[in-house]
Design an enzyme around this catalytic site. Sequence first.
Site, PDB file in Angstrom:
ATOM      1  N   SER A  42       3.675  -3.462   2.441  1.00 46.95           N
ATOM      2  CA  SER A  42       4.512  -2.576   1.620  1.00 46.95           C
ATOM      3  C   SER A  42       3.698  -1.827   0.589  1.00 46.95           C
ATOM      4  CB  SER A  42       5.552  -3.390   0.859  1.00 46.95           C
ATOM      5  OG  SER A  42       6.256  -4.226   1.699  1.00 46.95           O
ATOM      6  N   GLU A  59       8.290   4.023   7.829  1.00 50.37           N
ATOM      7  CA  GLU A  59       7.224   4.855   7.263  1.00 50.37           C
ATOM      8  C   GLU A  59       5.968   4.591   8.087  1.00 50.37           C
ATOM      9  OE1 GLU A  59       8.261   5.189   2.483  1.00 50.37           O
ATOM     10  OE2 GLU A  59       7.339   3.362   3.205  1.00 50.37           O
ATOM     11  N   HIS A  84       5.713   0.669   8.464  1.00 48.49           N
ATOM     12  CA  HIS A  84       6.473  -0.030   7.431  1.00 48.49           C
ATOM     13  C   HIS A  84       7.967   0.007   7.718  1.00 48.49           C
ATOM     14  CE1 HIS A  84       8.011  -0.324   3.088  1.00 48.49           C
ATOM     15  NE2 HIS A  84       7.637  -1.524   3.460  1.00 48.49           N
ATOM     16  N   ASN A 137       8.917   2.531  -1.580  1.00 54.78           N
ATOM     17  CA  ASN A 137       8.638   1.488  -2.566  1.00 54.78           C
ATOM     18  C   ASN A 137       8.060   2.045  -3.855  1.00 54.78           C
ATOM     19  OD1 ASN A 137       9.661  -0.459  -0.959  1.00 54.78           O
ATOM     20  ND2 ASN A 137       7.703  -1.257  -0.249  1.00 54.78           N
TER      21      ASN A 137
END
Length: 592
Positions: A121, A154, A142, A192
């Site tokens: 992440s 992602e 991701h 994130n």
Amino acid sequence: MGREINTVGVVGLGTMGAGIVEVFARNGLSVVAVEIDAQALERGRANLAGSTDRAVAKGKLSPQDRDALVGRVDFQVGLAALHSVDFVIEAVPEHLDLKQQIFAELDRVCPPHAILATNTSSLSVTEISVATHRPHQVIGVHFFNPAPVMKLVEIIKTVVTTPEVVADVEAMCARLGKADVTINDRAGFIANALLFGYLNHAVTMFEGRYATREDIDAAMKLGCGLPMGPLALMDLIGLDTAYEILDTMYRRGGRDRRHAPNPLLKQMVTAGLLGRKSGRGFYTYEKPGSPVVVDAAAAVEGEASLERPITTVGVVGSGTMASGIIEVFAKAGYEVLSVTRGAEKSARVCETVKTSLNKGVVRGKLSEADRDQTVGRITWSTNLDHLADVDLVVEAVVEELSVKKALFASLDEICKPGVVLATTTSSLPVIECAMATQRPADVIGLHFFNPAQIMPLVEIVSTIRTSATTRATAKSVIAKLGKTGVGCADRAGFIVNALLFPYLNDAVKMLEASYATADDIDAAMKLGCGYPMGPFELLDVVGLDVSLAIQRELYLELREPGFSPAPLLEHLVTAGYLGRKTGRGFRDHTHR
Ligand SMILES: NC(=O)c1ccc[n+]([C@@H]2O[C@H](COP(=O)([O-])OP(=O)(O)OC[C@H]3O[C@@H](n4cnc5c(N)ncnc54)[C@H](O)[C@@H]3O)[C@@H](O)[C@H]2O)c1
């Protein structure tokens, strides 16, 4: 001609890995699912069984399809089992040295054509890739939690990942039914990087007893339409994982203090409170892995006995908020006295309220008789002196401190003793209004959201002078309106705006840095985090000028460098690009 990806490997079957296995197997791929030892493997198998059984129970998967899905998964201990996969994704804990070690081993074990992917992440995909002899075949993929539900992936390419590998992974994601955004290797990627400052801030609010966990979570769900509140989301992510992500983002992402993990997180992780996966985090769950919360908030005893009876309500103001609030109170059965600064304004507000109630009748939500009774409960006045006998006053005049203070001083002279005096301000200090009166204990903030008739949330803002009686009375009134009241202290932005606007501002800074396009950022937040709107869509609706003013307020009060308004936001406002209301903001709305 891209490579055929038919057999895939997944390393680590925890919160994310088990979900990723499910995504692959559900879409017909053969999966080799690997764990570190037999016990962890059993846990991983149970994670997959739990999730697929729930899908069957909900009617989203047939028992036959579940069996076929599970039949495509080969559960194994140790990386050696990955000798003939075409693609492998790693989902082990967020530690760079562990991931590098695993990649070095994968490089030895997997066939030369295999793509090696990490689900990290926040760690650098580039740093992970150099642990192998094939960094050009290493990529970040991701997934979002829960992987079977969230649509986004992602894809993170490093400076050496080859375009063919990127294309193969994009094709694979399409086959999995996922939407993807392909971006460069930067801490936190898109989602994130925008999410974790907000989550950490929510933990800080909770730790500082600014509001309860239920109120923080309810505020963001009901005020912004998010699928989960931040503390419940932290529990879902796992507090150990969240800690590591914040820690890496702090170190990799320019030491932004907002990413320095709140100390409470470390304490909870040390105490084994990891969130849902361990059965306890900010909330306590029925059992490890269960979504069922068993320690619901206890009602505060004796509060009901404190409250004062309210039957008549005065609403001061003639804008959008005032008319919505008049309607809400009248609909709930209160006698409402509206006070404006002139007969014309009263007539306009009266029209607005009637139009809105008529819409309810047309949609079948309100009977004609109820509409007429509601209208009958409203009295129209242009004289503040008429507020002498009401039990509660809600002020919704212009957002200017001098105007509000003068109004509160007048209310203090006019209203009978014991009346609750409320302000709907969204950004001014409630204590300033309170101190303009001789009765600060009776003053409170009632922050309604726009449109007040529809939005289910009200922030109940207590100052350091607000009495328990005033608070209890306000809480009870808001409950009678059928709204959820969340309590908080008198700080800039209260709960919702304090958590929302810095995130929007961060999105603008990300766009300004050319890391991703507005479309990709909007897609990431909608499809990765389940937000009803992306940040740029929301900014255009709220208004860039309004957003800038709120962000400036937060920055001035909290002096947090990370809250400084994005220069791009300032420039757009200066240029008159204020969003939908002027036809152009981040997007051009004139041709849509
Ligand atoms: N939790 C989230 O919401 C989320 C979302 C997206 C990405 N991620 C990322 O996914 C990765 C995994 O996070 P998680 O939350 O699933 O963690 P987790 O703690 O739930 O699971 C990690 C699993 O890896 C296993 N493992 C540890 N060492 C191993 C080894 N040497 N070989 C094989 N298996 C091993 C553990 O037994 C455990 O089951 C992290 O990089 C995290 O940043 C997490």
